[in-house]
Every structure is written in C-alpha cells, then in structure tokens.
Design a protein around this motif. Structure first.
Motif, PDB file in Angstrom:
ATOM      1  N   PRO A  16       2.793  -4.188   1.682  1.00  0.00           N
ATOM      2  CA  PRO A  16       2.605  -2.819   1.196  1.00  0.00           C
ATOM      3  C   PRO A  16       3.369  -1.815   2.041  1.00  0.00           C
ATOM      4  O   PRO A  16       3.565  -1.999   3.252  1.00  0.00           O
ATOM      5  CB  PRO A  16       1.095  -2.609   1.308  1.00  0.00           C
ATOM      6  CG  PRO A  16       0.636  -3.580   2.335  1.00  0.00           C
ATOM      7  CD  PRO A  16       1.536  -4.773   2.195  1.00  0.00           C
ATOM      8  N   ASP A  20       3.220   2.924  -1.302  1.00  0.00           N
ATOM      9  CA  ASP A  20       2.057   2.364  -1.999  1.00  0.00           C
ATOM     10  C   ASP A  20       0.775   3.095  -1.598  1.00  0.00           C
ATOM     11  O   ASP A  20      -0.101   3.366  -2.431  1.00  0.00           O
ATOM     12  CB  ASP A  20       1.922   0.869  -1.684  1.00  0.00           C
ATOM     13  CG  ASP A  20       3.125   0.069  -2.163  1.00  0.00           C
ATOM     14  OD1 ASP A  20       3.672   0.413  -3.224  1.00  0.00           O
ATOM     15  OD2 ASP A  20       3.508  -0.894  -1.468  1.00  0.00           O
ATOM     16  N   LEU A  57      -5.161  -1.739   0.917  1.00  0.00           N
ATOM     17  CA  LEU A  57      -3.884  -2.379   0.609  1.00  0.00           C
ATOM     18  C   LEU A  57      -3.391  -3.302   1.723  1.00  0.00           C
ATOM     19  O   LEU A  57      -2.457  -4.068   1.527  1.00  0.00           O
ATOM     20  CB  LEU A  57      -2.811  -1.314   0.341  1.00  0.00           C
ATOM     21  CG  LEU A  57      -3.027  -0.420  -0.887  1.00  0.00           C
ATOM     22  CD1 LEU A  57      -2.004   0.697  -0.906  1.00  0.00           C
ATOM     23  CD2 LEU A  57      -2.935  -1.251  -2.164  1.00  0.00           C
TER      24      LEU A  57
END
Length: 377
Positions: A16, A20, A57
């Motif tokens: 990530p 993001d 994430l």
C-alpha cells in the motif's frame, strides 16, 4: 492431450502507498503526510481517520527516512518507577498510549524500579537518543539525571510531580491528605494511623506529600503525638496481614489513612477475616479512587487518572513534534474527590474527640446503605 500447467509465478501482494491511505481516509496525500508526521496543523479527528486507514491497509511509514528528514524519531519515552501491575501504572500507560497512537507516535516504556535500572537507562540514553520527549510518572529525577536530558535537548513532562521549569500534570497531594484527615477528625476520632509501604530511598514519590498533609492537619487540630502513629510496612506480600496485626496491638477505635487503595483494600480484607468491626473499630480511607476500591465500598480520595494521563501525553506530543517555545511551561493541577463508602463512620461515643458532627459526618456514618457520596476538593 498433455496436461497443461502454468509456470506463471503468483503475484506478490501489492504494498500500500500513501495514495491508498489518502483515498481510504478521504483526504489529500499532503494531509496524510502531515497527519503521520504528527503535525499540529491536522485536527485530531482527521489524524485518527488517517492512522486508522493506514493500519487497516498495512501502510508503514519509513521511520528512518522520516528521522533523517526531520531529526525526530517520533517516539515518547515513559519512565515508570512502580510495578507495571499496579493499578495506577496500568491506568496511566493506557491513557498515554491512546494519545500517542492518535498522534502517530510510538511509546517506549522503561520501568526503572531501582537505582540500578535508573543508572542503566541514563547511561545508555546519550548513545541511543531514541525518543523526542520523556514523561516521568510519579517520581522526581535527580539533578544529574536532569542534566543528562538537558544536554540531549530532550524535553521532560512530569506526571504527578511538579518540577520548576518543566511542564507538569498532577494533583495537590498535600491538600488531599489534609482533606482526608479532616474527614476523619470530623467523624470524632481521637486516634490516628497512617499506613505506607517502606519508602525506596532512591525515589521521591508524589505520594509522600499525602503523609505530610495527614501530619499537618493533625497538628492543626492539636492531636498529640501519643494519639497518632505511622505504620511503615516492609515491601512484599502480606502487607494487609502485617498492618492488621499491628493495628490491633493498639487501642481501638482508630482512624486509618492508607497511602493508596491497594494497601487500604489489603488491610480491610485482613481485618474483616479477623472479625474486626469496620468501620466500628477501625475506619479506613484509601487514596486513588480505583474502580475496585469503590465497588468494595472503600472510602477513598479519587484522583482523575485518565485526565492526568491525557494532559501529560498531549504535552509530550506538543514538545516532541512542535517547534520549541520560550513560553512558560504549562502546569495543570486537577481536583480530587472524596468518595464516601462503608469503611468510615462517626466514632463511638467513648472514642470521640468532642461532639464534632456535620452533614458530611452523617453521610459517612450512613455509608453502609445506598451509593457512596462524593465531595470535590
């Protein structure tokens, strides 16, 4: 037909990015960068949303790159002198962690339980320089330890101590000790005992001021030395049994002020196992206001530990991430509250000092029935 097999290697999971995190949090990439750096320009709700999105994430900030760019390691060290299993230590750490996490900072915990551990910490600190600020919980540093931190340009926040020239958060332990003693005096008691664990000579604790408040209030009331005593208990298990045994060697009734709730609860349990009438023969007041003590019906002086932790952590975050300032350091002194329970009531007539009686005394005497009362001091 020959079997077909794929020789294509499985794709590596995608790492990530900050983009993001920005999409997940609904903010710009610049806001993500500022939030994860702990910039004071980012609102706390926005910072929390960014931190939550990054954790969800699995986004990891390169601390090495960040440190090289800013000169900050984005960590706050916390020095705790008491055992980590203590209610006060655990509550303080829990509150500090919440604030640091929201600010995107790491917590470094050091339990400096004795002189050896303290010396080891300060000896290694110049080489490590692994924190941007230090919170010292409940005990005072020596002049040499202060000098080490000053030489490293590392700011210090004191929790439950007041030190000139440094931000601090705490209560007035001396005044709280006087108020607890005044309650016992108002109940008509004439014999008084202060319970404390044997002090560690390498530490100066804020709780020592509670004992000073107890003595000062008894002095002001004209209580003779023969009507008061200090019981100092050796560290280790069985403190309650030792305290109960020593209390019962003296005349009853007696009014007891313990330096903390843990000690008060321990002696309460021991006395009740022995069939002693609490509060008929022994009135007991604790200190801290922990939930376990209130649930047990202990009369106690409650301090706002969660608020103390929050203010100390916020001060440390400001010092660790913000620009240096020449403004005077902030000093927060929070109020305490007397919570009346079942362990205090008016002394029997034969053990009373005069005819002292007040509305508060009557509430304390009725502490066995209904919810405890509370008085802010």
């Amino acid at each position: 037909m020959a079997d077909e097999t794929s020789s294509t290697a499985p794709e590596s999971p995608r790492v990530p990015t900050m983009d993001d995190v920005a999409v997940a949090a609904g903010v710009s990439v610049a806001t993500v960068s500022r939030a994860l750096r702990g910039s004071p320009k980012v609102r706390s709700e926005t910072r929390r949303a960014v931190v939550d999105a990054a954790e969800r994430l699995g986004f990891v900030v390169s601390r090495t790159a960040s440190s090289l760019a800013t000169g900050k390691v984005r960590r706050v060290a916390v020095l705790i002198g008491a055992p980590l299993t203590d209610w006060f230590s655990g509550s303080i750490l829990d509150g500090i962690y919440d604030v640091l996490r929201a600010a995107g900072l790491d917590l470094l915990l050091y339990r400096v339980h004795d002189r050896t551990e303290r010396e080891a910490f300060f000896a290694a600190l110049p080489a490590r320089r692994n924190a941007d600020a230090v919170i010292v919980a409940s005990f005072a540093l020596s002049d040499a330890e202060q000098a080490t931190l000053t030489a490293l340009d590392m700011p210090v926040v004191y929790l439950s101590q007041r030190v000139a020239g440094h931000p601090s958060v705490g209560i007035d332990d001396l005044a709280a000790g006087r108020t607890a003693t005044r309650l016992l005096l108002g109940l008509g008691h004439r014999r008084f005992v202060y319970l404390r664990a044997a002090p560690d000579r390498d530490f100066r604790w804020s709780a020592h001021e509670r004992e000073a408040g107890w003595a000062a209030e008894l002095d002001a009331a004209g209580v003779a030395a023969s009507e008061r005593s200090l019981l100092e208990l050796a560290a280790g298990s069985g403190l309650g049994d030792e305290a109960a045994a020593r209390l019962l060697t003296g005349p009853l009734p007696v009014a007891v002020l313990a330096e903390d709730d843990d000690l008060a609860l321990s002696v309460l349990a021991s006395l009740e196992r022995l069939g002693v009438d609490v509060p008929g023969d022994v009135s007991i007041v604790g200190f801290d206001g922990q939930r376990r003590a209130v649930d047990a019906g202990l009369t106690t002086v409650s301090q706002p530990v969660a608020e103390l932790a929050r203010l100390a952590a916020e001060a440390a975050v400001a010092l660790a991430t913000g620009p240096r300032t020449t403004a005077p350091p902030e000093v927060h002194e929070l109020p305490t509250t007397v919570v009346l329970g079942r362990t205090t009531r008016a002394a029997p007539a034969e053990g009373r000092r005069g005819d002292a009686s007040s509305g508060q005394d009557e509430r304390a005497a009725r502490g066995t029935g209904g919810p405890p009362g509370a008085t802010t001091i």
